[in-house]
Design a protein around this motif. Structure first.
Motif, short mmCIF file in Angstrom:
data_model
loop_
_atom_site.label_atom_id
_atom_site.label_comp_id
_atom_site.label_asym_id
_atom_site.label_seq_id
_atom_site.Cartn_x
_atom_site.Cartn_y
_atom_site.Cartn_z
N ALA A 282 41.10 52.01 22.37
CA ALA A 282 40.81 53.29 23.02
C ALA A 282 40.28 54.32 22.03
CB ALA A 282 42.05 53.83 23.72
N LEU A 283 40.36 54.04 20.72
CA LEU A 283 39.76 54.94 19.74
C LEU A 283 38.25 55.01 19.91
CD1 LEU A 283 41.82 53.95 16.58
CD2 LEU A 283 42.09 56.00 17.98
N ILE A 284 37.66 53.94 20.49
CA ILE A 284 36.23 53.97 20.82
C ILE A 284 36.07 54.73 22.12
CG2 ILE A 284 34.20 52.56 21.29
CD1 ILE A 284 35.60 50.27 19.85
N PRO A 285 35.29 55.81 22.15
CA PRO A 285 35.19 56.64 23.36
C PRO A 285 34.60 55.86 24.54
CG PRO A 285 34.25 57.76 21.45
CD PRO A 285 34.49 56.35 21.04
N VAL A 286 35.09 56.20 25.72
CA VAL A 286 34.58 55.75 27.02
C VAL A 286 34.81 54.25 27.26
CG1 VAL A 286 32.59 55.62 28.58
CG2 VAL A 286 32.85 57.59 27.03
N VAL A 287 34.27 53.38 26.39
CA VAL A 287 34.28 51.94 26.67
C VAL A 287 35.40 51.20 25.95
CG1 VAL A 287 31.80 51.90 27.07
CG2 VAL A 287 32.65 51.47 24.78
N GLY A 288 36.09 51.86 25.00
CA GLY A 288 37.08 51.15 24.18
C GLY A 288 38.22 50.57 24.98
N ALA A 289 38.78 51.35 25.90
CA ALA A 289 39.93 50.87 26.68
C ALA A 289 39.55 49.66 27.53
CB ALA A 289 40.47 51.98 27.57
N PHE A 290 38.31 49.58 27.99
CA PHE A 290 37.88 48.45 28.81
C PHE A 290 37.82 47.16 27.98
CE2 PHE A 290 36.38 52.09 31.19
CZ PHE A 290 36.70 51.75 32.49
N ILE A 291 37.52 47.29 26.69
CA ILE A 291 37.56 46.12 25.81
C ILE A 291 38.98 45.58 25.73
CG2 ILE A 291 37.16 45.29 23.45
CD1 ILE A 291 35.02 47.46 23.20
N GLY A 292 39.95 46.48 25.53
CA GLY A 292 41.36 46.07 25.52
C GLY A 292 41.79 45.48 26.85
N CYS A 293 41.27 46.04 27.95
CA CYS A 293 41.61 45.52 29.28
C CYS A 293 41.10 44.09 29.45
CB CYS A 293 41.01 46.42 30.35
SG CYS A 293 41.06 45.73 32.02
N PHE A 294 39.89 43.82 28.99
CA PHE A 294 39.32 42.47 29.13
C PHE A 294 40.15 41.45 28.35
CE2 PHE A 294 36.54 39.18 27.36
CZ PHE A 294 36.09 38.59 28.54
N ILE A 295 40.50 41.79 27.11
CA ILE A 295 41.29 40.86 26.31
C ILE A 295 42.68 40.68 26.91
CG2 ILE A 295 42.25 40.43 24.01
CD1 ILE A 295 39.95 42.04 22.86
N GLY A 296 43.30 41.78 27.36
CA GLY A 296 44.63 41.70 27.96
C GLY A 296 44.63 40.86 29.23
N ALA A 297 43.62 41.05 30.08
CA ALA A 297 43.54 40.26 31.31
C ALA A 297 43.34 38.78 30.99
CB ALA A 297 42.39 40.77 32.17
N PHE A 298 42.56 38.49 29.94
CA PHE A 298 42.35 37.10 29.54
C PHE A 298 43.66 36.45 29.09
CE2 PHE A 298 41.45 34.15 26.03
CZ PHE A 298 40.76 33.17 26.73
N LEU A 299 44.46 37.21 28.32
CA LEU A 299 45.73 36.66 27.84
C LEU A 299 46.71 36.43 28.99
CD1 LEU A 299 46.24 38.84 24.64
CD2 LEU A 299 45.44 36.50 24.75
N ILE A 300 46.77 37.39 29.93
CA ILE A 300 47.68 37.23 31.06
C ILE A 300 47.21 36.13 32.00
CG2 ILE A 300 48.66 38.43 33.07
CD1 ILE A 300 48.50 41.01 31.52
N LEU A 301 45.89 35.90 32.08
CA LEU A 301 45.35 34.88 32.96
C LEU A 301 45.89 33.49 32.61
CD1 LEU A 301 43.30 34.25 35.23
CD2 LEU A 301 41.59 33.91 33.43
N VAL A 302 46.12 33.25 31.33
CA VAL A 302 46.67 31.95 30.92
C VAL A 302 48.08 31.77 31.47
CG1 VAL A 302 47.29 30.54 28.92
CG2 VAL A 302 45.24 31.94 28.86
N ASP A 303 48.84 32.87 31.52
CA ASP A 303 50.22 32.80 31.99
C ASP A 303 50.29 32.78 33.51
OD1 ASP A 303 53.19 33.14 31.20
OD2 ASP A 303 52.88 34.71 32.71
N SER A 304 49.51 33.68 34.17
CA SER A 304 49.56 33.78 35.62
C SER A 304 48.31 34.49 36.14
CB SER A 304 50.80 34.54 36.08
OG SER A 304 50.77 34.80 37.47
N PRO A 305 47.45 33.80 36.90
CA PRO A 305 46.26 34.46 37.46
C PRO A 305 46.61 35.62 38.38
CG PRO A 305 46.04 32.07 37.58
CD PRO A 305 47.46 32.35 37.16
N THR A 306 47.72 35.50 39.13
CA THR A 306 48.13 36.59 40.02
C THR A 306 48.49 37.84 39.23
OG1 THR A 306 49.01 34.95 41.55
CG2 THR A 306 49.68 37.23 41.89
N LYS A 307 49.23 37.67 38.15
CA LYS A 307 49.58 38.81 37.31
C LYS A 307 48.36 39.40 36.62
CE LYS A 307 54.39 37.53 36.40
NZ LYS A 307 55.41 37.21 35.36
N ALA A 308 47.38 38.56 36.31
CA ALA A 308 46.15 39.07 35.71
C ALA A 308 45.43 40.00 36.68
CB ALA A 308 45.24 37.91 35.30
N LEU A 309 45.39 39.62 37.96
CA LEU A 309 44.79 40.50 38.97
C LEU A 309 45.58 41.79 39.11
CD1 LEU A 309 42.70 40.94 41.20
CD2 LEU A 309 44.23 39.72 42.78
#
Length: 405
Positions: A282-309
Motif C-alpha cells: 500500500a506504500l505504492i499509491p492507488v494500485v499498491g493495495a491491489f497488488i497485495g490483494c492479488f497475492i493474498g487471494a492467490f495464497l488463500i485460493l490454495v487453502d479454500s476457493p470459497t474463502k478466496a472469494l
C-alpha cells in the motif's frame, strides 16, 4: 535602424539559443545517450540522497523526542547534543531494516510454502482432469469419433531432434554470456547500493551544512528574486515529499492493521501475513493495495476457493472504507493535490519510471500545482484590482459630468 548594445546582445543570445536547440534536435540520440551515461554515473548518489531523505524523517522524530534536552542541565545538554545525531541516525536505519526484515520473514516463507503446495496439487489436478476426460469420452462416443476424424499432422522427429541439438549448441554460449551479464549486474548493483548507503550517512550527518552551502551558492549566482523563488520551491518540495511519505506510511499501517483484525475475526487463513503484505504494498499509491490483494487471494485460493472469494469481497469493502474515510483524514490534502491529479501523476510516473515514478510524481505534481494555483490567484487578484480602479474612474467621470450639467 539603430541598435543599441542591449538589443545586439539579445539578438546574439537568441541566435545562439536557436542554434543550440537545432543542434540538440539533430543530435538528439547522442545527447540522450550522454544523458543516460551521466545518470548511470551519478545513480548511486541519487539513490543515496533518496535514502537520506527517507531516513531523515524518523531521525528527525528521534532527535526531537528523545534528545531535545530543553529541561536538561548545561553539561547534560552538551552530551545530548553530541549523541543526538549519531544515535538517532543508527536508530532510524535499524527501524527501517527491521520493517523490511519483518515483511520478508512474514511473507517470503509463506509464498515458498504455497508454491510447494501447488507443486504437489497440480499433478493431482491434472490426473483428476485426465480421469474426468476419460469418463466423459467413454460416455460420449460421438466426441471420440469426431476427434478420430481430425487429421493430425505428421512430425519429422529426426529433423526436430536435430533442431533441438542445434539450438542447445548455439544457446549454451548465449546462456553463459547471459549468466556473466547477470552476475556483473548484481555485483554492480551491490556496489552502487553500498556507495548509496555510505553517501546517505554523509548527507544525514552534515545536512545543515549542505543546506547552507546550497543556499549560499544559489544566492551568490542569482538575482534576489530568483533566489527567493528557488528557496520557496525547495521548501515546497521538502514539505510535500515529507508529508506524502509520512501520510502514506501511516495510511499503509492502518490499512494493514484493519486487514489483520477483520481477517482474524472472520477466521481467514494467513491473516497476519496478508495484512503485512498489503501494508507494505500500500506504500505504492492507488494500485499498491491491489497488488497485495492479488497475492493474498492467490495464497488463500490454495487453502479454500470459497474463502478466496470472501477475501476479495472483504478487500473491496475495506478498500472503500479506507479510500473514503481514512485516506482523506490521514493523508487528506497533505500534498494539496486533488484526487484526479493524483491518478494522473501515478499513471504518468508509472509509465515513465515504474514504481519509483509513482512515488516521485505525486509530490512533484503537487508542487507544480500549488505554484500554478498561487500564480493564477495572484494574477486574477491584480486584474480584479485594476478592474475595480477602472470602475471607480468611470463612476467619478460620470459624476463629474452630471454635476457640470
Amino acid at each position: 535602424m539603430n541598435l543599441n548594445r542591449k538589443d545586439v546582445k539579445k539578438i546574439r543570445g537568441l541566435i545562439l539559443f536557436t542554434a543550440v536547440v537545432i543542434l540538440a534536435l539533430i543530435k538528439f540520440d547522442l545527447l540522450w545517450e550522454a544523458f543516460v551515461f551521466c545518470i548511470q554515473i551519478v545513480k548511486p548518489f541519487i539513490l543515496g540522497a533518496a535514502i537520506a531523505f527517507v531516513i531523515n524523517l524518523p531521525m528527525r522524530f528521534f532527535e526531537n523526542k528523545f534528545f531535545s534536552g530543553e529541561k536538561a542541565k548545561p553539561k547534560t545538554k552538551r552530551v545530548l547534543d553530541k549523541l543526538k545525531r549519531p544515535v538517532s541516525m543508527v536508530m532510524s536505519y535499524v527501524v527501517v531494516l527491521l520493517v523490511i526484515a519483518l515483511v520478508m520473514i512474514t511473507v517470503i516463507p509463506q509464498i515458498a510454502a504455497t508454491i510447494k503446495v501447488l507443486a504437489k496439487e497440480i499433478p493431482v489436478f491434472l490426473e483428476n482432469t485426465i480421469n474426468y476426460l476419460e469418463v466423459m469420452l467413454a460416455a460420449n462416443p460421438e466426441v471420440v469419433g469426431y476427434l478420430s476424424s481430425i487429421e493430425i499432422p505428421q512430425i519429422d522427429w529426426q529433423k526436430t531432434i536435430q533442431d533441438i541439438f542445434g539450438f542447445l549448441q548455439n544457446g549454451m554460449g548465449n546462456v553463459l554470456t547471459s549468466t556473466f551479464s547477470v552476475a556483473s549486474n548484481i555485483a554492480s548493483g551491490a556496489v552502487n547500493f553500498f556507495i548509496a548507503v555510505v553517501f546517505s550517512v554523509y548527507v544525514l550527518s552534515q545536512k545543515e551544512k549542505l543546506g547552507n552551502q546550497f543556499s549560499r551558492v544559489i544566492k551568490a549566482y542569482t538575482k534576489p528574486s530568483v533566489y527567493e523563488w528557488c528557496m520557496k520551491v525547495a521548501g515546497l518540495l521538502y514539505r510535500n515529499f515529507s508529508n506524502f511519505i509520512t501520510g502514506q506510511c501511516t495510511e499503509a499501517v492502518i490499512l494493514g492493521a484493519m486487514f489483520i483484525v477483520v481477517m482474524a475475526i472472520f477466521r481467514f487463513p494467513f491473516a497476519i501475513m496478508i495484512g503485512v503484505l498489503i501494508a507494505f504494498t500500500a506504500l505504492i499509491p492507488v494500485v499498491g493495495a491491489f497488488i497485495g490483494c492479488f497475492i493474498g487471494a492467490f495464497l488463500i485460493l490454495v487453502d479454500s476457493p470459497t474463502k478466496a472469494l470472501g477475501f476479495l469481497i472483504l478487500f473491496l469493502i475495506l478498500q472503500q472504507v479506507e479510500g473514503n474515510l481514512i485516506y482523506p483524514h490521514v493523508v487528506g490534502n497533505s500534498v494539496g493535490l486533488p484526487s484526479m491529479w493524483v491518478l494522473a501523476a501515478v499513471t504518468i510516473g508509472g509509465s515513465l519510471m515504474g514504481v519509483v515514478g509513482m512515488l516521485i510524481f505525486i509530490p512533484l505534481l503537487s508542487t507544480v500545482y500549488l505554484l500554478l494555483k498561487e500564480d493564477v490567484n495572484q494574477r486574477n487578484n491584480q486584474k480584479d484590482g485594476k478592474d475595480r480602479e477602472k470602475g471607480k474612474e468611470v463612476k467619478t467621470t460620470v459624476k463629474n459630468k452630471s454635476e457640470g450639467e
